[in-house]
Write a protein that holds these residues in place. Structure first.
Motif, short mmCIF file in Angstrom:
data_model
loop_
_atom_site.label_atom_id
_atom_site.label_comp_id
_atom_site.label_asym_id
_atom_site.label_seq_id
_atom_site.Cartn_x
_atom_site.Cartn_y
_atom_site.Cartn_z
N GLN A 185 45.90 -16.48 -2.72
CA GLN A 185 44.59 -17.00 -3.10
C GLN A 185 43.50 -16.36 -2.24
O GLN A 185 43.75 -15.87 -1.15
N GLY A 186 42.28 -16.37 -2.72
CA GLY A 186 41.16 -15.78 -1.99
C GLY A 186 39.91 -15.79 -2.84
O GLY A 186 39.78 -16.57 -3.79
N VAL A 250 46.45 -27.48 5.14
CA VAL A 250 47.58 -28.20 5.74
C VAL A 250 48.87 -27.89 4.98
O VAL A 250 49.93 -27.67 5.59
N GLN A 251 48.81 -27.84 3.67
CA GLN A 251 49.99 -27.52 2.88
C GLN A 251 50.49 -26.11 3.17
O GLN A 251 51.70 -25.85 3.15
N ARG A 252 49.57 -25.20 3.47
CA ARG A 252 49.94 -23.81 3.72
C ARG A 252 50.69 -23.63 5.04
O ARG A 252 51.28 -22.58 5.28
N ARG A 253 50.67 -24.65 5.89
CA ARG A 253 51.37 -24.54 7.17
C ARG A 253 52.88 -24.55 7.01
O ARG A 253 53.60 -24.11 7.90
N GLU A 254 53.35 -25.04 5.88
CA GLU A 254 54.78 -25.04 5.60
C GLU A 254 55.14 -23.72 4.91
O GLU A 254 54.71 -23.47 3.78
N ALA A 256 57.60 -22.57 3.33
CA ALA A 256 58.22 -22.64 2.01
C ALA A 256 57.18 -22.81 0.90
O ALA A 256 57.42 -22.43 -0.25
N ASN A 257 56.03 -23.40 1.24
CA ASN A 257 55.00 -23.63 0.23
C ASN A 257 54.29 -22.35 -0.20
O ASN A 257 53.65 -22.33 -1.26
N ILE A 258 54.38 -21.30 0.61
CA ILE A 258 53.68 -20.06 0.27
C ILE A 258 54.67 -18.90 0.13
O ILE A 258 54.32 -17.75 0.35
N TYR A 259 55.90 -19.24 -0.22
CA TYR A 259 56.91 -18.19 -0.44
C TYR A 259 57.50 -18.39 -1.83
O TYR A 259 58.28 -19.31 -2.07
N HIS A 260 57.11 -17.51 -2.74
CA HIS A 260 57.61 -17.55 -4.12
C HIS A 260 57.85 -16.11 -4.55
O HIS A 260 57.04 -15.51 -5.26
N LYS A 261 58.96 -15.56 -4.11
CA LYS A 261 59.30 -14.18 -4.41
C LYS A 261 59.78 -14.09 -5.86
O LYS A 261 60.62 -14.87 -6.29
N MET A 262 59.21 -13.15 -6.57
CA MET A 262 59.54 -13.03 -7.99
C MET A 262 59.41 -11.58 -8.44
O MET A 262 58.76 -10.77 -7.77
N PRO A 263 60.02 -11.23 -9.57
CA PRO A 263 59.84 -9.88 -10.10
C PRO A 263 58.37 -9.62 -10.44
O PRO A 263 57.64 -10.53 -10.83
#
Length: 403
Positions: A185-186, A250-254, A256-263
């Motif tokens: 995001q940005g 705050v959610q971004r501190r976890e 796992a919440n910002i890791y969604h590796k995909m093709p």
């Protein structure tokens, strides 16, 4: 906060013999030590009126904070900021010398010297006005279809314009041997999503000031005041939609919440309104098969926003982010207006940093590898390297024995 000392992080248990020493070393050296020229430990930085057992921070840093008020051109002041400022003086000496060498300079001195000299030439910058932005503004104006936004975003990101979203190379969270592509995001002009979404009086007033600032910058760019004011409201509306789609800090501190590796193909399908392949070609990224989509929901909502917002509004949004990104290289009126909002209102600094300080920083940012070679040769040298390596190897040996 003035005199900001580094904290002592919780970590793995350490040797009882090392713990007291490291606690004092880490907490104290950030506050004690150098004045103009670092020479050792300055015990006047301590506040001996208080027991270290009662308040170790005040004990270690109190003397320094009491005698080091925040300078007018700083929003905060810490021992390491003071060290940074000292280093800027050293770089300034090197750059000033590099500008004065004339035709006899080698390629390295000419490169950094000419960059710094061009930055310091305020009258030339003012005379050029916004002419350096003309090619990119013409490209934006020439867009005729929403699908063309993707290739233009690639070119803008390549030039350092932070708009719409972020794209870069990042460490794979689950594979320390892999560096992968990542999108996140940005695209906001204010620091965080909450600046757009909070409804308290201070936040509402700040958004109003932001709109006024954007309008002033667009007016400096050449737009009539009523047009600039309307454009600023359009920009706030677009950025608010992006903020609503963004994940909270705050959610971004976890992780796992910002890791969604995909093709890569999955990202393409996630945002069909955006031509990702055209974007990748424009930014010049190498071929890759997978990407970490930090916040998939952001890109789902971005797709809806791309479909809903007319191309004319996107052009306005991009024009703002170009002038915002490049404001430091524009005439003084742009610099002063950016500082009035971001420097004074947002951060609390009372005075714009001297031009030489800004030009040293820009040179270091853009030509850091080149300037670093001059710095090492001048301040470090072969003897300094050998001495430091002996020290580091000695520390490694002692720590290995202790652990």
């Amino acid at each position: 906060m003035p005199g900001n000392c580094p904290g002592h992080p919780a970590s793995q248990p350490m040797s009882p013999r090392l713990a007291p020493f490291l606690a004092f070393f880490v907490l104290t050296l950030g506050c004690i030590a150098a004045q103009t020229t670092p020479t050792g430990v300055d015990l006047t930085a301590l506040d001996r009126s208080i027991s270290p057992c009662a308040n170790f921070y005040q004990y270690a840093c109190g003397g320094w904070t009491a005698t080091h008020p925040i300078p007018a051109d700083q929003a905060d002041w810490a021992r390491f900021t003071e060290l940074y400022e000292h280093n800027q003086l050293e770089l300034r000496k090197l750059l000033t010398a590099a500008t004065a060498g004339g035709a006899g300079r080698d390629a390295l001195h000419q490169k950094v010297g000419d960059y710094y000299s061009a930055c310091m030439n305020q009258s030339a910058v003012d005379a050029l006005g916004v002419q350096p932005l003309a090619p990119v503004m013409a490209r934006i104006e020439a867009l005729t279809q929403p699908r063309q936004l993707a290739s233009e975003m690639g070119r803008l990101h390549l030039d350092g314009v932070d708009a719409l979203f972020r794209f870069d190379a990042e460490q794979d969270f689950k594979d320390s041997n892999a560096v992968i592509a990542g999108v996140d995001q940005g695209g906001l002009g204010l620091p965080d999503r909450d600046y757009y979404l909070k409804t308290d009086a201070k936040s509402v007033a700040l958004r109003g000031d932001y709109v006024a600032h954007v309008a002033k910058m667009l007016h400096l760019l050449g737009d009539a005041p009523p047009q600039a004011a309307a454009e600023a409201r359009t920009i706030l509306a677009i950025e608010t939609r992006l903020a609503q789609a963004s994940m909270a800090r705050v959610q971004r501190r976890e992780p796992a919440n910002i890791y969604h590796k995909m093709p890569w193909a999955t990202l393409v399908a996630l945002t069909p309104e955006f031509d990702w392949n055209a974007y990748r070609n424009a930014i010049g990224a190498p071929a890759f098969a997978t990407v970490n989509v930090a916040v998939p929901e952001f890109f789902k909502q971005l797709n809806l926003t791309l479909a809903a917002v007319p191309l004319s509004a996107w052009k306005t949004y991009l024009r703002w982010h170009v002038v915002h990104s490049d404001s430091n290289a524009l005439p003084e009126a742009f610099v002063n207006e950016e500082f009035a909002f971001y420097g004074t209102e947002m951060r609390g600094a009372k005075q714009l940093r001297a031009r030489w300080k800004r030009c040293v920083q820009f040179t270091d940012n853009d030509l850091g590898e080149d300037l670093g070679q001059l710095y090492v040769a001048d301040t470090f040298g072969p003897d300094g390297k050998a001495t430091t390596l002996r020290m580091v190897r000695g520390l490694e040996a002692q720590l290995e024995n202790d652990i």
